[in-house]
Design a protein around this motif. Structure first.
Motif, PDB file in Angstrom:
ATOM      1  N   ALA A  13       0.742  -1.244   0.007  1.00  0.00           N
ATOM      2  CA  ALA A  13      -0.031  -0.185   0.274  1.00  0.00           C
ATOM      3  C   ALA A  13       0.809   1.158   0.099  1.00  0.00           C
ATOM      4  O   ALA A  13       1.507   1.915   0.464  1.00  0.00           O
ATOM      5  N   ILE A  14       0.252   2.544  -0.719  1.00  0.00           N
ATOM      6  CA  ILE A  14       1.083   3.584  -0.691  1.00  0.00           C
ATOM      7  C   ILE A  14       0.281   4.313  -0.597  1.00  0.00           C
ATOM      8  O   ILE A  14      -1.264   4.692  -1.579  1.00  0.00           O
ATOM      9  N   ALA A  15       0.562   5.698   0.424  1.00  0.00           N
ATOM     10  CA  ALA A  15      -0.573   6.763   0.476  1.00  0.00           C
ATOM     11  C   ALA A  15       0.035   7.635   0.865  1.00  0.00           C
ATOM     12  O   ALA A  15       1.174   7.841   1.026  1.00  0.00           O
ATOM     13  N   ARG A  16      -0.379   9.098  -0.051  1.00  0.00           N
ATOM     14  CA  ARG A  16      -0.164  10.588  -0.154  1.00  0.00           C
ATOM     15  C   ARG A  16      -1.244  11.424   1.234  1.00  0.00           C
ATOM     16  O   ARG A  16      -2.287  11.292   0.390  1.00  0.00           O
ATOM     17  N   VAL A  17      -0.340  12.240   1.639  1.00  0.00           N
ATOM     18  CA  VAL A  17      -1.410  12.580   2.904  1.00  0.00           C
ATOM     19  C   VAL A  17      -1.024  14.134   2.937  1.00  0.00           C
ATOM     20  O   VAL A  17      -0.122  14.465   2.858  1.00  0.00           O
ATOM     21  N   VAL A  18      -1.851  14.259   2.841  1.00  0.00           N
ATOM     22  CA  VAL A  18      -2.184  15.864   2.719  1.00  0.00           C
ATOM     23  C   VAL A  18      -2.592  16.196   4.391  1.00  0.00           C
ATOM     24  O   VAL A  18      -2.892  16.377   4.350  1.00  0.00           O
ATOM     25  N   LEU A  19      -1.979  17.129   4.918  1.00  0.00           N
ATOM     26  CA  LEU A  19      -2.522  18.295   5.863  1.00  0.00           C
ATOM     27  C   LEU A  19      -2.805  19.208   6.317  1.00  0.00           C
ATOM     28  O   LEU A  19      -2.137  20.531   5.505  1.00  0.00           O
ATOM     29  N   GLN A  20      -4.586  19.599   6.200  1.00  0.00           N
ATOM     30  CA  GLN A  20      -4.460  21.437   6.444  1.00  0.00           C
ATOM     31  C   GLN A  20      -4.626  21.701   7.547  1.00  0.00           C
ATOM     32  O   GLN A  20      -6.138  20.607   8.096  1.00  0.00           O
ATOM     33  N   GLU A  21      -4.830  23.096   7.969  1.00  0.00           N
ATOM     34  CA  GLU A  21      -6.094  23.271   9.225  1.00  0.00           C
ATOM     35  C   GLU A  21      -6.771  23.314   9.328  1.00  0.00           C
ATOM     36  O   GLU A  21      -8.030  23.646   7.878  1.00  0.00           O
ATOM     37  N   GLY A  22      -7.510  22.388  10.291  1.00  0.00           N
ATOM     38  CA  GLY A  22      -9.376  22.128   9.843  1.00  0.00           C
ATOM     39  C   GLY A  22      -9.739  21.842  11.422  1.00  0.00           C
ATOM     40  O   GLY A  22      -9.068  22.316  12.577  1.00  0.00           O
ATOM     41  N   THR A  23     -11.193  21.161  11.606  1.00  0.00           N
ATOM     42  CA  THR A  23     -11.345  20.267  12.557  1.00  0.00           C
ATOM     43  C   THR A  23     -11.348  19.271  12.435  1.00  0.00           C
ATOM     44  O   THR A  23     -11.623  18.406  13.889  1.00  0.00           O
ATOM     45  N   GLY A  24     -10.653  18.401  12.293  1.00  0.00           N
ATOM     46  CA  GLY A  24     -10.006  17.166  12.632  1.00  0.00           C
ATOM     47  C   GLY A  24     -10.704  15.963  11.697  1.00  0.00           C
ATOM     48  O   GLY A  24     -10.997  14.509  11.830  1.00  0.00           O
ATOM     49  N   LYS A  25     -11.412  16.322  10.028  1.00  0.00           N
ATOM     50  CA  LYS A  25     -11.706  15.768   9.078  1.00  0.00           C
ATOM     51  C   LYS A  25     -10.918  14.981   8.606  1.00  0.00           C
ATOM     52  O   LYS A  25      -9.695  15.054   7.943  1.00  0.00           O
ATOM     53  N   VAL A  26     -10.980  13.107   8.176  1.00  0.00           N
ATOM     54  CA  VAL A  26     -10.255  12.519   7.475  1.00  0.00           C
ATOM     55  C   VAL A  26     -11.100  12.221   6.273  1.00  0.00           C
ATOM     56  O   VAL A  26     -11.977  11.563   5.893  1.00  0.00           O
ATOM     57  N   ILE A  27     -10.282  12.513   5.312  1.00  0.00           N
ATOM     58  CA  ILE A  27     -10.915  11.785   3.297  1.00  0.00           C
ATOM     59  C   ILE A  27      -9.970  11.373   2.620  1.00  0.00           C
ATOM     60  O   ILE A  27      -8.928  11.984   2.722  1.00  0.00           O
ATOM     61  N   ILE A  28     -10.824  10.152   2.595  1.00  0.00           N
ATOM     62  CA  ILE A  28      -9.860   9.138   2.000  1.00  0.00           C
ATOM     63  C   ILE A  28     -10.202   8.591   0.234  1.00  0.00           C
ATOM     64  O   ILE A  28     -11.329   8.777   0.737  1.00  0.00           O
ATOM     65  N   ASN A  29      -9.396   8.919  -0.431  1.00  0.00           N
ATOM     66  CA  ASN A  29     -10.333   8.933  -2.189  1.00  0.00           C
ATOM     67  C   ASN A  29     -11.064   9.586  -2.370  1.00  0.00           C
ATOM     68  O   ASN A  29     -12.456   8.792  -2.915  1.00  0.00           O
ATOM     69  N   TYR A  30     -10.977  10.655  -1.674  1.00  0.00           N
ATOM     70  CA  TYR A  30     -12.930  11.088  -1.743  1.00  0.00           C
ATOM     71  C   TYR A  30     -13.927  10.977  -1.243  1.00  0.00           C
ATOM     72  O   TYR A  30     -15.006  10.933  -1.948  1.00  0.00           O
ATOM     73  N   ARG A  31     -13.451  10.047   0.185  1.00  0.00           N
ATOM     74  CA  ARG A  31     -14.960   9.420   1.384  1.00  0.00           C
ATOM     75  C   ARG A  31     -14.380   9.387   2.820  1.00  0.00           C
ATOM     76  O   ARG A  31     -13.546   9.472   2.507  1.00  0.00           O
ATOM     77  N   ASP A  32     -15.684   9.796   2.635  1.00  0.00           N
ATOM     78  CA  ASP A  32     -15.243   9.771   4.335  1.00  0.00           C
ATOM     79  C   ASP A  32     -14.468   8.651   5.088  1.00  0.00           C
ATOM     80  O   ASP A  32     -14.570   7.148   4.413  1.00  0.00           O
ATOM     81  N   ALA A  33     -13.731   8.982   5.846  1.00  0.00           N
ATOM     82  CA  ALA A  33     -12.640   7.997   6.009  1.00  0.00           C
ATOM     83  C   ALA A  33     -13.286   6.579   7.596  1.00  0.00           C
ATOM     84  O   ALA A  33     -13.496   5.414   6.990  1.00  0.00           O
ATOM     85  N   LYS A  34     -14.887   6.739   7.657  1.00  0.00           N
ATOM     86  CA  LYS A  34     -15.261   5.901   8.743  1.00  0.00           C
ATOM     87  C   LYS A  34     -16.194   5.359   6.937  1.00  0.00           C
ATOM     88  O   LYS A  34     -16.193   4.140   7.532  1.00  0.00           O
ATOM     89  N   GLU A  35     -16.840   5.941   6.242  1.00  0.00           N
ATOM     90  CA  GLU A  35     -17.202   4.469   5.210  1.00  0.00           C
ATOM     91  C   GLU A  35     -15.763   3.862   4.540  1.00  0.00           C
ATOM     92  O   GLU A  35     -16.137   3.318   4.111  1.00  0.00           O
ATOM     93  N   TYR A  36     -15.188   4.635   3.802  1.00  0.00           N
ATOM     94  CA  TYR A  36     -13.716   3.980   3.186  1.00  0.00           C
ATOM     95  C   TYR A  36     -13.372   3.444   3.985  1.00  0.00           C
ATOM     96  O   TYR A  36     -13.395   1.636   3.530  1.00  0.00           O
ATOM     97  N   LEU A  37     -12.936   3.063   5.524  1.00  0.00           N
ATOM     98  CA  LEU A  37     -12.423   1.687   6.321  1.00  0.00           C
ATOM     99  C   LEU A  37     -13.095   0.486   6.813  1.00  0.00           C
ATOM    100  O   LEU A  37     -13.287   0.520   7.989  1.00  0.00           O
TER     101      LEU A  37
END
Length: 209
Positions: free
Chosen positions: A93-117
């Protein structure tokens, strides 16, 4: 003998209609030497066509499109143009991660992390471990592009990617992240199968004679 002749005559009067093709074909059993005659040539040529379509629910499609627009609005120029970025790898597996100031949202492959995982609490915990270690769980939004391997490998690759991205925020983060082992690339992979063996090390049963 009378009952057999009666049965043969009743069978010969029967007719069956085939609904396979658009033009129904009637097959009848004639009074030949054999009661069970072969079907007509036209019946053999009849073809059955079945079409099935599986459409994705419209709500999921709309959510994906909205998340794509949201990610593109937050990341102008794409992932490569961002400053706080980190790449993590685990198994295949390879993951490219970008961090931006925010409120703690996690989006993986244009999907919500809870749904994706798939709502797996352990995999979701992997993603946020580096942020929780530094107390930033509600300070940054995480945007990920992941491919290869399975969901477990991708989740652990995201962990390394987030930790490496945090180093670009501040060099002071290295000590606490290293102490927790979050900057170490886990090089363990599945051992390859060998010729003559059933798996990597499992050998077939030995028989002396």
């Amino acid at each position: 003998m009378a009952s057999i002749s009666t049965l043969a005559s009743s069978l010969s009067s029967l007719s069956f209609s085939s609904q396979v093709s658009q033009s129904p074909t009637t097959i009848s059993f004639p009074r030949a030497n054999s009661v069970f005659a072969l079907p007509a040539k036209s019946a053999r040529r009849a073809s059955l066509s079945i079409t099935a379509t599986v459409a994705a629910p419209p709500e999921e499609v709309e959510e994906t499109v909205e998340l794509k627009k949201y990610v593109k609005s937050r990341l102008p120029g794409g992932f490569a143009a961002q400053k706080i970025i980190g790449t993590g790898r685990r198994k295949c597996a390879i993951a490219r991660v970008v961090l931006q100031e925010g409120t703690g949202k996690v989006i993986i492959n244009y999907r919500d992390a809870k749904e994706y995982l798939q709502g797996n609490p352990l995999w979701l915990q992997y993603v946020k471990v580096p942020l929780v270690t530094l107390g930033y769980e509600n300070s940054y939004d995480i945007f990920v592009k992941a491919h290869g391997g399975g969901l477990s490998g991708q989740a652990q690759a995201i962990t390394l990617g987030v930790a490496r991205a945090l180093l670009k925020v501040s060099a002071d983060h290295r000590s606490p992240l290293k102490k927790e082992g979050l900057l170490t690339r886990d090089a363990r992979v599945v051992e390859r199968k060998k010729a003559g063996l059933k798996k990597a090390r499992k050998a077939p049963q030995f028989s002396k004679r």
